[in-house]
Design a protein around this motif. Structure first.
Motif, PDB file in Angstrom:
ATOM      1  N   ILE A 117       0.828  -1.218   0.000  1.00  0.00           N
ATOM      2  CA  ILE A 117       0.000   0.000   0.000  1.00  0.00           C
ATOM      3  C   ILE A 117       0.863   1.270   0.000  1.00  0.00           C
ATOM      4  N   ASP A 118       2.002   1.229   0.674  1.00  0.00           N
ATOM      5  CA  ASP A 118       2.888   2.394   0.722  1.00  0.00           C
ATOM      6  C   ASP A 118       3.426   2.790  -0.645  1.00  0.00           C
ATOM      7  N   GLU A 119       3.474   1.801  -1.532  1.00  0.00           N
ATOM      8  CA  GLU A 119       4.072   2.052  -2.842  1.00  0.00           C
ATOM      9  C   GLU A 119       3.081   2.694  -3.809  1.00  0.00           C
ATOM     10  N   VAL A 120       1.795   2.656  -3.459  1.00  0.00           N
ATOM     11  CA  VAL A 120       0.811   3.234  -4.377  1.00  0.00           C
ATOM     12  C   VAL A 120       1.118   4.712  -4.548  1.00  0.00           C
ATOM     13  N   GLY A 121       1.059   5.177  -5.792  1.00  0.00           N
ATOM     14  CA  GLY A 121       1.431   6.558  -6.063  1.00  0.00           C
ATOM     15  C   GLY A 121       2.599   6.558  -7.037  1.00  0.00           C
ATOM     16  N   ASP A 122       3.345   5.435  -7.047  1.00  0.00           N
ATOM     17  CA  ASP A 122       4.372   5.328  -8.077  1.00  0.00           C
ATOM     18  C   ASP A 122       3.666   4.944  -9.371  1.00  0.00           C
ATOM     19  N   ASN A 123       4.420   4.488 -10.361  1.00  0.00           N
ATOM     20  CA  ASN A 123       3.724   4.294 -11.637  1.00  0.00           C
ATOM     21  C   ASN A 123       3.200   2.885 -11.863  1.00  0.00           C
ATOM     22  N   ARG A 124       3.232   2.026 -10.850  1.00  0.00           N
ATOM     23  CA  ARG A 124       2.731   0.686 -11.154  1.00  0.00           C
ATOM     24  C   ARG A 124       1.938  -0.013 -10.059  1.00  0.00           C
ATOM     25  N   HIS A 125       2.141   0.355  -8.793  1.00  0.00           N
ATOM     26  CA  HIS A 125       1.471  -0.429  -7.750  1.00  0.00           C
ATOM     27  C   HIS A 125      -0.023  -0.155  -7.657  1.00  0.00           C
ATOM     28  N   LEU A 126      -0.767  -1.234  -7.538  1.00  0.00           N
ATOM     29  CA  LEU A 126      -2.221  -1.127  -7.378  1.00  0.00           C
ATOM     30  C   LEU A 126      -2.631  -2.001  -6.203  1.00  0.00           C
ATOM     31  N   THR A 127      -3.632  -1.595  -5.469  1.00  0.00           N
ATOM     32  CA  THR A 127      -4.157  -2.482  -4.416  1.00  0.00           C
ATOM     33  C   THR A 127      -5.260  -3.377  -5.012  1.00  0.00           C
ATOM     34  N   PHE A 128      -6.212  -2.788  -5.700  1.00  0.00           N
ATOM     35  CA  PHE A 128      -7.225  -3.604  -6.382  1.00  0.00           C
ATOM     36  C   PHE A 128      -6.734  -3.930  -7.781  1.00  0.00           C
ATOM     37  N   PHE A 129      -6.906  -5.163  -8.202  1.00  0.00           N
ATOM     38  CA  PHE A 129      -6.593  -5.510  -9.578  1.00  0.00           C
ATOM     39  C   PHE A 129      -7.428  -6.713  -9.997  1.00  0.00           C
ATOM     40  N   GLU A 130      -7.442  -6.946 -11.285  1.00  0.00           N
ATOM     41  CA  GLU A 130      -8.208  -8.079 -11.787  1.00  0.00           C
ATOM     42  C   GLU A 130      -7.257  -9.129 -12.368  1.00  0.00           C
ATOM     43  N   MET A 131      -7.492 -10.364 -11.996  1.00  0.00           N
ATOM     44  CA  MET A 131      -6.685 -11.489 -12.504  1.00  0.00           C
ATOM     45  C   MET A 131      -7.523 -12.306 -13.453  1.00  0.00           C
ATOM     46  N   LEU A 132      -6.997 -12.562 -14.633  1.00  0.00           N
ATOM     47  CA  LEU A 132      -7.658 -13.509 -15.517  1.00  0.00           C
ATOM     48  C   LEU A 132      -7.024 -14.861 -15.268  1.00  0.00           C
ATOM     49  N   GLY A 133      -7.814 -15.897 -15.277  1.00  0.00           N
ATOM     50  CA  GLY A 133      -7.238 -17.205 -14.967  1.00  0.00           C
ATOM     51  C   GLY A 133      -7.872 -18.333 -15.746  1.00  0.00           C
ATOM     52  N   ASN A 134      -7.084 -19.370 -16.019  1.00  0.00           N
ATOM     53  CA  ASN A 134      -7.651 -20.631 -16.515  1.00  0.00           C
ATOM     54  C   ASN A 134      -7.176 -21.721 -15.584  1.00  0.00           C
ATOM     55  N   TRP A 135      -8.044 -22.702 -15.391  1.00  0.00           N
ATOM     56  CA  TRP A 135      -7.837 -23.686 -14.336  1.00  0.00           C
ATOM     57  C   TRP A 135      -8.029 -25.089 -14.861  1.00  0.00           C
ATOM     58  N   SER A 136      -7.089 -25.946 -14.510  1.00  0.00           N
ATOM     59  CA  SER A 136      -7.285 -27.359 -14.767  1.00  0.00           C
ATOM     60  C   SER A 136      -7.335 -28.021 -13.403  1.00  0.00           C
ATOM     61  N   LEU A 137      -8.457 -28.678 -13.117  1.00  0.00           N
ATOM     62  CA  LEU A 137      -8.587 -29.378 -11.838  1.00  0.00           C
ATOM     63  C   LEU A 137      -8.332 -30.854 -12.110  1.00  0.00           C
ATOM     64  N   GLY A 138      -7.069 -31.225 -12.122  1.00  0.00           N
ATOM     65  CA  GLY A 138      -6.701 -32.618 -12.400  1.00  0.00           C
ATOM     66  C   GLY A 138      -6.935 -33.015 -13.845  1.00  0.00           C
ATOM     67  N   ASP A 139      -7.054 -32.047 -14.728  1.00  0.00           N
ATOM     68  CA  ASP A 139      -7.262 -32.367 -16.149  1.00  0.00           C
ATOM     69  C   ASP A 139      -5.936 -32.148 -16.895  1.00  0.00           C
TER      70      ASP A 139
END
Ligand code: SER
Length: 584
Positions: A72-94
């Motif tokens: 959180i302390d780093e927010v304000g620079d040019n890259r740190h975010l607290t909220f973000f979205e992750m895209l994911g694909n999942w294999s559950l034993g496949d």
């Protein structure tokens, strides 16, 4: 390409490769006491990585809302975010390494059009826990990455686990060469000079790390991948920071227009923290002095101070929130229906803080003058703690103020005082900031079933309006939040206890059925997490007593639960009551 297009491309690509699209779980985990927020895409899927059957199948894809506050302390620079979205694909034993890597490569180069010559990858170098990951390296070569752009690193770089315990494994990470000059002839993807940016991570989760540090094989070989949407959007658009993308730009520009002082760092902090606050409140978070409520309070307060620093009229806050919701509604349609509560919550918290902000700033100035007289430049932990306790200054606000004056602060001492304070008030929540995973064992499973019985009993005693608002289970107790406008009477509590214990005595059978969401609703199941699991849901039925949509797991008979006892009933937040109960 806009963020929403990247998200849609991703979900469609994996859908076309046999994955079911599942919706994002809320930012606030429903049954995981070990973390405050969803911090990674894998978190809501832990039970399934451990072997529980997922109703949507063994190949899943999703976008997941995440919040991480360790930087959180780093927010304000040019890259740190607290909220973000992750895209994911999942294999559950496949599928496992070969197919995951082939799909990643195809998506990056064909769907996103990334020049393959700009990609490099890293793989696990091997140690006493797991062998060198030559399988992934071979798969990359086969896909088209030449050997000289495949690097091997140890656990520090190429091993993934959330927290201390849980499913884990070696990972392979993809990096994009930004074209910036190399910082040295040795510059590699592991270097953080900015030339190479990590864009995607494929974790091959086939291990489990226990509390004692030992690593064993899981029942199944899983794939967990995470692609940070904001970063990818920025890179594909050739922008220097995520704040220059359409996700932030309208608000950044408005802030510039309203500000009487030029300060890009403050504008970024306001834009970043306001977005996170909006997302947390929309998913049910409310400011308070503990746990996730305290994280939200910190975000809003720090944002308020920077708005003030920019000399922006604070009455503009409502308009800024409107603008943000307008900007983000295509990505997160739920914001529109939660708009009023979001505005009300943020504005109330801002008003509260404005009562103490200027007094606290004066107190800080006094401390600085004293330091200067003494020829010192380090503020002691006691001053930081006083600012926290008396004026509601989270440490990062003091840290910002100190930076502005060229002063250092002693956060170690503050942390010590803060912990003592929290322990004294028995609010000990700091563990949860570290991240981790829900424990799942016999005892928590019992509490899970007891929670369903309690929920139904509350509706019988108080009425249909007594709906679940949050649940948190540890091996020691259950905690259940529900909507109800007033304190429960001792008689009502007794009645609820009696009803639950009666169901336990009846030794009702617990059964589970998979069905579509509409079938579940028709069957009369309580639709708690309505769109959590996408099309197919699990419905747990407890005899003739309760029917709820739920991921499980549960006991097979209520007789296993023992004796149910309510130990506390208290207010959780406005209009929400909280019950803590144990099984004896
Ligand atoms: N769990 C991994 C991460 O969060 C990949 O999704 O980076």
């Amino acid at each position: 390409m806009k963020a929403i297009e990247i998200r849609n491309k991703y979900l469609n690509f994996f859908k076309n490769h046999g994955h079911s699209v599942i919706p994002s779980a809320p930012l606030i985990p429903e049954n995981d006491p070990s973390v405050l927020f969803t911090t990674a895409g894998m978190q809501p899927l832990v039970p399934y990585l451990l072997g529980e059957k997922h109703p949507a199948g063994v190949r899943l894809t999703d976008y997941q809302k995440c919040l991480r506050t360790n930087d959180i302390d780093e927010v304000g620079d040019n890259r740190h975010l607290t909220f973000f979205e992750m895209l994911g694909n999942w294999s559950l034993g496949d599928y496992f390494k070969d197919e995951a890597i082939a799909m990643s490569y195809e998506f990056l180069t064909k769907e996103l059009g990334i020049d393959p010559s700009k990609l490099s990858v890293t793989c696990f170098a091997g140690d006493e826990d797991a062998p060198k990951d030559t399988v992934s390296a071979e798969a990359w070569k086969k896909a088209g990455i030449p050997e000289e752009r495949i690097y091997f690193y140890g656990k520090d770089n190429n091993w993934w686990i959330a927290g201390e315990e849980g499913p884990c494994g070696p990972d392979t990470e993809m990096f994009l060469d930004t074209g910036k000059p190399a910082c040295s002839p040795e510059c590699q993807p592991s270097c953080n000079c900015g030339k190479y940016v990590e864009i995607w991570n494929n974790v091959f989760m086939e291990y489990y790390k226990s509390k004692d540090g030992s690593i064993t094989k899981l029942k199944q070989q899983n794939v967990d991948t995470g692609l940070g949407l904001e970063r990818m959007t920025m890179l594909l658009q050739g922008k220097e920071t995520p704040f220059d993308t359409e996700l932030f730009l309208p608000v950044m520009e408005k802030l510039k227009e309203l500000a009487k002082v030029e300060n890009i760092e403050s504008r970024r902090i306001v834009a970043e923290h306001l977005r996170s606050s909006i997302m947390v409140i929309s998913d049910g978070g409310r400011p308070s002095n503990i746990d996730r409520g305290y994280v939200l309070r910190r975000l809003i307060r720090r944002m308020t101070r920077h708005l003030n620093k920019l000399q922006i009229n604070l009455d503009e806050l409502g308009n800024l929130i409107d603008l943000y919701i307008e900007t983000l509604k295509e990505m997160y349609p739920e914001l529109v229906q939660n708009k009023e509560i979001i505005k009300q919550t943020i504005i109330e918290e801002k008003n509260k803080f404005m009562k103490t902000l200027s007094h606290g700033e004066k107190e800080f100035e006094k401390a600085v003058n004293k330091l200067k007289q003494e020829n010192k430049n380090v503020i002691d932990g006691y001053t930081i703690f006083k600012l926290y306790e008396t004026y509601g200054f989270p440490p990062e606000i003091t840290s910002d103020l100190a930076k502005e004056q060229g002063i250092q602060i002693d956060l170690t001492e503050f942390d010590k005082l803060f912990k003592e304070h929290q322990e004294k008030s028995r609010l000990g929540s700091e563990q949860k900031f570290k991240g981790g995973l829900a424990e799942q064992n016999e005892q928590t499973t019992k509490y899970h079933t007891a929670t369903h019985l309690l929920h139904k009993a509350l509706q019988i005693v108080l009425g249909e309006h007594a709906k679940q608002n949050g649940s948190n289970i540890t091996v020691e107790r259950l905690r259940f939040d529900f909507t109800h406008p007033e304190k429960m009477t001792p008689e009502q509590l007794k009645q609820v206890e009696d009803i639950v214990n009666e169901q336990i005595k009846r030794d009702l059978k617990v059964t589970c059925e998979e069905m579509s969401l509409s079938e579940a609703k028709e069957s009369g199941a309580t639709g708690l997490f309505e769109n959590k699991y996408g099309e197919k849901v699990k419905v747990y039925t407890i005899g003739d007593f309760s029917k709820e949509i739920c991921g499980g797991p549960h006991v097979t008979h209520t007789g296993e639960l023992g004796h149910f006892k309510i130990i506390k009933e208290e207010s959780s937040s406005s209009g929400v009551r909280r019950i803590k109960a144990i099984l004896e």
